[in-house]
Design a protein around this motif. Structure first.
Motif, PDB file in Angstrom:
ATOM      1  N   UNK A  64      34.748  16.613   9.448  1.00 25.71           N
ATOM      2  CA  UNK A  64      33.676  15.724   9.498  1.00 25.71           C
ATOM      3  C   UNK A  64      34.236  14.141   9.538  1.00 25.71           C
ATOM      4  N   UNK A  65      35.074  13.946   8.536  1.00 26.99           N
ATOM      5  CA  UNK A  65      35.398  12.558   8.603  1.00 26.99           C
ATOM      6  C   UNK A  65      36.086  12.038   9.889  1.00 26.99           C
ATOM      7  N   UNK A  66      37.080  12.922  10.376  1.00 27.84           N
ATOM      8  CA  UNK A  66      37.890  12.666  11.581  1.00 27.84           C
ATOM      9  C   UNK A  66      36.996  12.493  12.834  1.00 27.84           C
ATOM     10  N   UNK A  67      36.141  13.326  13.036  1.00 28.32           N
ATOM     11  CA  UNK A  67      35.134  13.282  14.240  1.00 28.32           C
ATOM     12  C   UNK A  67      34.434  11.847  13.955  1.00 28.32           C
ATOM     13  N   UNK A  68      33.633  11.915  12.949  1.00 22.96           N
ATOM     14  CA  UNK A  68      33.133  10.565  12.874  1.00 22.96           C
ATOM     15  C   UNK A  68      33.979   9.147  13.092  1.00 22.96           C
ATOM     16  N   UNK A  69      34.871   9.191  12.445  1.00 26.13           N
ATOM     17  CA  UNK A  69      35.909   7.926  12.738  1.00 26.13           C
ATOM     18  C   UNK A  69      36.199   7.840  14.358  1.00 26.13           C
ATOM     19  N   UNK A  70      36.330   9.271  14.993  1.00 28.81           N
ATOM     20  CA  UNK A  70      36.658   8.999  16.263  1.00 28.81           C
ATOM     21  C   UNK A  70      35.527   8.689  17.329  1.00 28.81           C
ATOM     22  N   UNK A  71      34.285   8.972  16.809  1.00 32.07           N
ATOM     23  CA  UNK A  71      33.218   8.613  17.337  1.00 32.07           C
ATOM     24  C   UNK A  71      32.854   7.082  17.223  1.00 32.07           C
ATOM     25  N   UNK A  72      33.426   6.612  16.186  1.00 31.94           N
ATOM     26  CA  UNK A  72      33.178   5.132  16.171  1.00 31.94           C
ATOM     27  C   UNK A  72      34.189   4.216  16.729  1.00 31.94           C
ATOM     28  N   UNK A  73      35.162   5.020  17.590  1.00 26.82           N
ATOM     29  CA  UNK A  73      36.015   4.414  18.358  1.00 26.82           C
ATOM     30  C   UNK A  73      37.545   4.192  17.843  1.00 26.82           C
ATOM     31  N   UNK A  74      37.863   4.696  16.823  1.00 29.10           N
ATOM     32  CA  UNK A  74      39.039   4.701  16.070  1.00 29.10           C
ATOM     33  C   UNK A  74      40.008   5.376  16.399  1.00 29.10           C
ATOM     34  N   UNK A  75      41.356   4.912  16.438  1.00 27.99           N
ATOM     35  CA  UNK A  75      42.405   5.796  16.963  1.00 27.99           C
ATOM     36  C   UNK A  75      42.932   6.789  15.771  1.00 27.99           C
ATOM     37  N   UNK A  76      41.946   7.785  15.631  1.00 26.50           N
ATOM     38  CA  UNK A  76      41.911   8.792  14.629  1.00 26.50           C
ATOM     39  C   UNK A  76      43.174   9.874  14.764  1.00 26.50           C
ATOM     40  N   UNK A  77      43.796   9.870  13.742  1.00 22.81           N
ATOM     41  CA  UNK A  77      45.176  10.974  13.711  1.00 22.81           C
ATOM     42  C   UNK A  77      44.868  11.840  12.583  1.00 22.81           C
ATOM     43  N   UNK A  78      44.635  12.965  12.795  1.00 25.76           N
ATOM     44  CA  UNK A  78      44.676  14.061  11.634  1.00 25.76           C
ATOM     45  C   UNK A  78      46.223  15.049  11.671  1.00 25.76           C
ATOM     46  N   UNK A  79      46.893  14.698  10.772  1.00 23.45           N
ATOM     47  CA  UNK A  79      48.186  15.032  10.855  1.00 23.45           C
ATOM     48  C   UNK A  79      47.962  16.553  10.357  1.00 23.45           C
ATOM     49  N   UNK A  80      48.538  17.609  11.013  1.00 26.03           N
ATOM     50  CA  UNK A  80      48.447  18.951  10.695  1.00 26.03           C
ATOM     51  C   UNK A  80      49.950  19.732  10.661  1.00 26.03           C
ATOM     52  N   UNK A  81      49.831  20.692   9.709  1.00 19.89           N
ATOM     53  CA  UNK A  81      51.057  21.382   9.505  1.00 19.89           C
ATOM     54  C   UNK A  81      50.985  22.439   8.663  1.00 19.89           C
ATOM     55  N   UNK A  82      52.130  23.140   8.193  1.00 19.74           N
ATOM     56  CA  UNK A  82      52.128  24.330   7.222  1.00 19.74           C
ATOM     57  C   UNK A  82      53.206  23.932   6.460  1.00 19.74           C
TER      58      UNK A  82
END
Length: 940
Positions: A64-82
């Motif tokens: 929710x936070x990442x999609x919100x910040x992406x819609x606000x025009x930010x360079x949104x990076x969500x680092x993923x891994x295991x």
């Protein structure tokens, strides 16, 4: 050109389609080099794991936070891994070997590790596929693994640097030892179970003729673990306990071993519990370990009576009788009880019926290994430790001065309590799978710590070296997650995808990272590669936010803060949001043993990912756990269906996609009203997201979409489309309605990404996907006159419909209404919108003036009261009953609120907003009592 929607909303038909589209086109991190960066990292789930309900909550909130910040025009990076999950992964592979009547020890260490890499390549991606089903918009092109070569290099460097700085050392201390897995485990991997056990009382004779003041020649001690007396080293009494002052410092005998012990003074002994004396076994009990150190017993001198499988071994002083050596701990317990009883040192327990028993029955809180499934044994062993107390100081200061904000703030107390009382952190594990500790020993036992064997050999000269067999605790490596995933200690983008591969089945002794076509470490979906040469570290560290369950505040969050601040000189994230647990409907904690675990994938299959996500957000109230409720999930599936049908209504009336971020011009009151409502909703939504109030954000967009747009606005504009389709009113309304629906889709997208993306494209040809749309900026002021007018009509309609329903009057029946003292607003709205009032409230005609005598009901809109005659319409006695019931309810609420406001404790301690709300509610109910009593008087 819009695409006609199916009559029925089917989540399964759209979810896989849109997720593949987003990922394959690299839309989770679009090219925005000049945008403000926003960074978040996911708590890396175990590579062996599958999606559970806690993962669903945690990752939904992050998305929710990442999609919100992406819609606000930010360079949104969500680092993923295991996470490589040392114990869990090794157990999985060992279990596979057992199924083939095989075992790990039949292989060399290198060959077994190669088998683990093969398992990882073939079966280690289950949870990442499941995260995709949830809709998580992670940057999969940069998927990380804690055993990636670049990550391993970071782990080794951190260990070596901390060692050289004196912050990592080897020490002999007690650890949680799992006798089945034969490794130390962390506190988080220990689960406490209630077991039925016993409490045995024994006499320990005083030596050399010593006597208590009472004349007794012994001290009574009690224990739930009689076997440990084979390694007793003292008996402790409270220094101010008068009963034992005369024997403090005297010798006492352990009957079975004959070992002479000292009676020591220590405040750990509670005079109020039992005899007030406790046996001290510092090598096998955490409290006793500290008592022993205070008594001057060095850890190297503490007696150890167990081997790695919890079988009895001879102690250093050789005093354990041979018949005990080699026994399992629980068999040793039985024999100790038997021998102490034979020698007359057992004090039997007498029950209420006068019967004697060896022990008093007790329910005991017993530690079990959550994976090995056996009782954990405190065991004295040499391990590697981090000086956590030193590393904890900068994070504590960062929280104090606001560089790290903990949300909710109430968790700060727990954070400081843990950090201020932190113990040395045991980071070594006796496993084969994991980051090998970079330490080598010469024949004399001297240790050489270096990043490579060549460097260690250079330090040792010509001495022969052997490597430490242990690996590092996975919490040690995951503590580097916020910066090692960004390439540290380098600044260049670390290699990804095809550049890195795992060992294949026959990789033998090759190093992880050697390419093999058959066993790629990651499984890219075909999307674009990460940007070459990008300096992720300087751009995305510190991270902006960490979302985490409160249960790993100490194990992961605090340790990330320690390592991040030590190695980066800066906090790892600016905000730390701690959410609660998802509990069973009855409030119990979910567990497999209770059979109350909820499968989030089953909920997705049944209701769709959007409905589950919205449930998680709407129920996430800061500081509270979530009770699982399938009906609520179903309700949010109905909400999605409502939006689907509203869009179909729009399509049927020629309402399509908007080409404007700014609100279109509007002259009609309904259109001006909805534009103002959207402007207010955006403001409320932004405020809720800024405060990380996920429940407030979800409920804001929910109520606007369902109540304001679907239930009222679409109803208000229906007459516009019943006349000339090209009239100015129709043209304006189509433009405003299309724009309003677009704003809803954008605002709702972070919560329900799949249905919103589908409807976004169904409404017309778009030049970009909704995931990349721009967050609403209506640039419109609220038209007060239009808002007041429409809100007045809604209030009148709602009140009239409720009264009709209570009295059983047909919803379609038209009723006359009289307003004796209309406000200017009432006069204006009735004059301009009589047709709308007739259609919605079914009131016609409306007259300004006194109503004729006779029974009537009252309905109100704002401050205006309408009298609706009921002669020939309804049973007046029933109306009296309705009014009386409503009046009594308001009297009760008024008086209750009055008492609360009159209580000084409430006024002094309650939040200002709570006091203000109570006062407003009190005033409302007071006014209601007056109005309802007047209405009753009118009915006679």
């Amino acid at each position: 050109m819009s695409t006609e929607l199916d009559k029925t909303f089917d989540p399964a038909a759209i979810e896989a389609k849109w997720y593949s589209h987003w990922e394959e086109n690299g839309l989770f991190r679009p090219e925005r080099p000049d945008a403000v960066p926003f960074t978040i990292v996911n708590p890396p789930p175990n590579v062996t794991g599958s999606l559970h309900i806690g993962h669903a909550l945690d990752n939904t909130l992050q998305d929710i936070v990442v999609r919100y910040e992406r819609l606000r025009g930010k360079d949104a990076l969500w680092v993923v891994g295991t996470d490589h999950a040392g114990i869990a992964t090794q157990m999985v592979v060992e279990r596979q070997l057992e199924e083939r009547q095989d075992k790990r020890t039949n292989y060399s260490r290198e060959d077994f590790v190669a088998k683990v890499w093969k398992w990882k390549a073939e079966s280690g991606g289950q949870i990442t596929r499941q995260l995709r089903r949830l809709g998580c918009s992670m940057d999969w092109s940069r998927e990380q693994f804690t055993m990636d070569p670049h990550f391993t290099r970071a782990v080794v460097k951190v260990f070596v640097d901390l060692y050289n700085q004196g912050l990592i050392y080897r020490d002999k201390r007690l650890v949680n030892w799992d006798p089945k897995l034969k490794t130390a485990i962390s506190d988080l991997e220990v689960e406490t179970r209630e077991t039925q056990g016993g409490f045995w009382h024994y006499k320990y004779p005083l030596a050399d003729g010593a006597m208590l003041d009472s004349g007794a020649d012994h001290i009574v001690v009690a224990t739930t673990r009689p076997e440990t007396m084979l390694a007793d080293m003292a008996v402790a009494v409270h220094p101010e306990d008068e009963r034992y002052r005369s024997v403090i410092g005297k010798d006492i005998l352990q009957p079975i071993t004959g070992r002479r012990l000292k009676v020591v003074a220590d405040e750990h002994a509670d005079p109020e519990l039992g005899s007030g004396a406790v046996k001290v076994t510092p090598g096998h009990d955490f409290n006793d370990f500290e008592v022993g150190k205070r008594a001057g017993i060095r850890p190297a001198e503490m007696l150890n009576m167990f081997d790695a499988e919890a079988r009895v071994v001879q102690t250093a002083d050789g005093l354990i009788p041979q018949e005990f050596v080699g026994l399992d701990r629980f068999d040793a317990r039985k024999l100790v009880v038997e021998r102490m009883k034979e020698q007359g040192f057992l004090i039997p327990h007498v029950d209420k019926d006068g019967n004697e028993h060896d022990a008093e029955p007790r329910t005991i809180q017993t530690p079990y290994g959550d994976r090995g499934g056996v009782v954990i044994e405190p065991w004295l062993t040499d391990q590697w430790y981090v000086d956590a107390a030193t590393l904890a100081q900068p994070p504590m200061q960062a929280v104090r001065d606001g560089r790290i904000e903990i949300v909710p703030k109430t968790w700060e107390k727990t954070f400081f309590n843990w950090m201020e009382n932190i113990q040395p952190w045991c980071v070594s594990r006796q496993l084969w799978w994991g980051h090998r500790i970079p330490a080598w020993y010469d024949e004399d036992g001297k240790v050489y710590v270096a990043e490579t064997e060549e460097e260690a050999q250079a330090l040792a000269g010509d001495k022969a070296l052997s490597r430490d067999p242990d690996v590092l605790d996975t919490w040690f490596s995951s503590a580097l997650w916020p910066f090692a995933t960004l390439g540290w200690p380098d600044t260049a983008n670390p290699p990804r995808d095809g550049e890195v591969a795992a060992r294949s089945a026959d990789a033998g002794g090759s190093q992880p990272g050697e390419a093999t076509a058959e066993s790629p470490l990651h499984h890219p979906a075909g999307g674009p590669p990460p940007r070459a040469g990008e300096d992720l570290l300087s751009r995305h560290y510190p991270n902006d936010l960490l979302i985490s369950g409160f249960d790993i505040l100490f194990f992961w969050d605090a340790r990330m803060a320690m390592q991040g601040m030590h190695f980066m000189g800066e906090v790892p994230w600016k905000r730390l949001y701690l959410h609660g647990l998802v509990r069973a409907p009855d409030g119990q904690k979910m567990s497999k043993s209770k059979g109350n675990v909820v499968d989030p994938l089953g909920l997705i299959d049944k209701y769709g990912a959007d409905a589950l996500r919205f449930f998680m957000a709407a129920m996430e109230s800061q500081g509270r756990d979530i009770k699982m409720d399938d009906r609520r999930v179903e309700g949010y599936r109905n909400f999605a269906t409502k939006l689907w049908n509203a869009t179909r209504f729009c399509q049927a009336n020629g309402i399509g996609a908007s080409n404007s971020i700014k609100a279109p011009p509007a002259r009609l009151a309904a259109n001006q009203w909805i534009i103002g409502e959207i402007a207010q909703t955006v403001t409320k939504l932004d405020a809720a997201m800024a405060d990380l109030r996920f429940d407030a954000a979800a409920n804001t967009i929910y109520h606007f979409t369902w109540d304001r747009f679907c239930d009222w606005y679409l109803e208000l504009i229906k007459p516009v489309f019943q006349g000339d389709e090209e009239s100015p009113a129709a043209v304006e309304t189509r433009a405003v309605a299309g724009w309003a629906l677009d704003q809803i889709l954008v605002m709702l997208h972070p919560f329900m990404p799949f249905i919103t993306e589908e409807l976004w494209h169904a409404q017309g040809d778009r030049s970009y996907e909704l995931i990349l749309a721009k967050w609403p900026e209506p640039e419109a002021s609220v038209d007060a006159a239009a808002t007041d007018a429409i809100d007045w009509v809604i209030q009148l309609t709602t009140a009239t419909r409720a009264a009709r329903s209570e009295l059983g009057i047909s919803p379609g029946a038209k009723l006359a209404a009289f307003c004796p003292a209309p406000s200017p607003l009432a006069q204006r709205v009735v004059e301009r919108s009589a047709a709308a009032i007739e259609r919605l409230a079914r009131l016609t005609p409306i007259a300004f003036g006194e109503a004729p005598a006779g029974a009537a009901m009252q309905v109100a809109a704002g401050g205006d009261v309408f009298i609706v005659p009921l002669e020939g319409v309804i049973d007046t006695e029933a109306e009296k009953a309705r009014l009386s019931k409503a009046r009594d309810a308001s009297v009760k609420e008024r008086d209750s609120l009055g008492k609360r406001l009159g209580n000084p404790a409430f006024v002094e301690k309650a939040k200002p907003e709570a006091i203000e709300k109570a006062r407003a509610d009190h005033a409302h109910h007071s006014a209601e009592v007056e109005r309802l009593e007047a209405a009753l008087a009118r009915l006679g």
